[in-house]
Design a protein around this motif. Structure first.
Motif, mmCIF file in Angstrom:
data_model
loop_
_atom_site.group_PDB
_atom_site.id
_atom_site.type_symbol
_atom_site.label_atom_id
_atom_site.label_comp_id
_atom_site.label_asym_id
_atom_site.label_seq_id
_atom_site.Cartn_x
_atom_site.Cartn_y
_atom_site.Cartn_z
ATOM 1 N N ARG A 185 0.810 -1.206 -0.096
ATOM 2 C CA ARG A 185 0.048 -0.115 -0.134
ATOM 3 C C ARG A 185 0.852 1.370 0.004
ATOM 4 O O ARG A 185 -0.047 2.616 0.271
ATOM 5 N N LYS A 187 2.934 4.103 -0.984
ATOM 6 C CA LYS A 187 1.992 6.151 -1.823
ATOM 7 C C LYS A 187 3.700 6.968 -2.057
ATOM 8 O O LYS A 187 3.335 6.811 -2.827
ATOM 9 N N ALA A 188 4.243 6.363 -1.027
ATOM 10 C CA ALA A 188 5.283 7.752 -1.659
ATOM 11 C C ALA A 188 7.101 6.618 -1.019
ATOM 12 O O ALA A 188 7.091 6.202 -0.030
ATOM 13 N N ALA A 201 4.404 2.824 -5.908
ATOM 14 C CA ALA A 201 4.276 4.091 -5.271
ATOM 15 C C ALA A 201 3.335 5.260 -6.304
ATOM 16 O O ALA A 201 3.374 5.294 -7.648
ATOM 17 N N ASP A 202 2.672 5.894 -5.646
ATOM 18 C CA ASP A 202 2.484 7.090 -5.694
ATOM 19 C C ASP A 202 2.996 8.528 -6.279
ATOM 20 O O ASP A 202 2.648 8.976 -7.156
ATOM 21 N N VAL A 219 -3.933 14.192 0.161
ATOM 22 C CA VAL A 219 -2.594 13.390 1.033
ATOM 23 C C VAL A 219 -3.957 13.538 2.275
ATOM 24 O O VAL A 219 -2.960 15.019 2.853
ATOM 25 N N LEU A 222 -0.814 8.477 4.640
ATOM 26 C CA LEU A 222 0.690 7.929 3.175
ATOM 27 C C LEU A 222 1.496 7.180 4.218
ATOM 28 O O LEU A 222 2.172 7.349 5.391
#
Ligand code: 13P
Length: 295
Positions: A185, A187-188, A201-202, A219, A222
């Motif tokens: 999961r 994200k960064a 990663a987003d 966000v 995170l």
């Protein structure tokens, strides 16, 4: 001595000695709290190059203090812990680099700042995680690029350019050992992570860029794929948001070596001075200067 007392003594000595304290986001929270400048590798280099302080105390690791000495030779650069190194920087020697240059005589050498001064001296341009792609794009011609020492960063850049990138197979153990399974999961993430992790990663960027992304209004929660020291800044800048480390194992022991006591002793005794010899400094500075021209 309690924390506030020792922090007060450090700030007093910094003023007396016309010194500044530079600290990386991966440093201990109590060190980050009293830094004059807190930043990523790029920001710290820019700051070291432009400061008019007489003394730079570097709360970071050895290659960072070396870079400060290369860019600001007239300043006294202190590294409070002489044993704060970088396992990534240690993955390449000058002999190995020269041999690789022999194997790829047409290649331009792009060197990650996490490297020794000698390696920088044998490179064409330096980069940090904030400007690695820019550094490759800046190079004239279309020939191959040898990227050292971080193979993950090289592969990340290779995905975004048509130029042939030859990666050196070094890695940061903190980022490299984060697995895709751990961050399903995420994200960064920092570009020192593997491509499998980055694919999830987003957002991918340097520590400063990750802090910027965390501030985006959309966000709220995170998962953070970099060294855990960044959490202090994330939480203090955005107290209403939730930050979850991708793994509790993302702790750089080298970055955590520097304590307030070490900084106080460093300033009191003016130790450990990091000074790059002129014969290495000049060619290394050329590579760093080219990088600074990008920003
Ligand atoms: P940045 O400071 O460029 O985000 O890189 C982090 C790092 O791994 C420093 O060694």
């Amino acid at each position: 001595m309690d924390k506030k007392e020792i922090q007060g003594k450090i700030r007093k000595l910094l003023a007396e000695k016309k010194a500044i304290l530079l600290a990386h986001y991966y440093q201990r929270e109590e060190v980050q709290e009293i830094a004059d400048y807190l930043g990523d590798s790029l920001g710290l280099s820019i700051e070291a190059a432009k400061t008019d302080a007489a003394v730079i105390v570097f709360a970071g690791v050895h290659f960072m203090a070396e870079s400060a000495s290369i860019l600001a030779p007239e300043k006294t650069v202190l590294l409070p812990r002489a044993d704060a190194g970088c396992p990534l920087a240690d993955t390449i020697t000058v002999e190995q680099l020269l041999a690789a240059k022999g194997r790829y005589p047409d290649a331009t050498v792009v060197t990650y700042i996490n490297s020794s001064a000698e390696i920088k001296a044998h490179s064409d341009i330096c980069c940090t995680s904030a400007n690695a792609l820019k550094a490759v794009q800046y190079l004239p011609g279309e020939g191959p690029v040898l990227m050292v020492p971080d193979g993950n960063l090289a592969r990340y850049v290779a995905k975004q350019t048509k130029r042939t990138i030859i990666p050196w197979e070094g890695f940061c153990p903190i980022h490299h050992h984060l697995t895709a399974a751990q961050v399903s999961r995420a994200k960064a993430a920092h570009p020192e992570c593997t491509l499998a992790v980055l694919a999830l990663a987003d957002f991918v960027g340097s520590t400063t860029a990750m802090l910027g992304y965390a501030g985006e209004p959309w966000v709220r929660k995170l998962i953070v794929g970099t060294e855990m020291g960044i959490r202090c800044q994330l939480q203090s800048r955005y107290p209403e948001k939730i930050f979850i480390p991708a793994s509790e194992e993302m702790r750089c022991e080298d970055m955590k070596r520097t304590t307030l006591t070490d900084i106080l002793a460093s300033l009191t005794e003016m130790r450990h001075v990091v000074k790059v010899p002129e014969a290495v400094r000049m060619p290394a500075k050329r590579s760093l200067d080219r990088m600074l021209e990008l920003s």
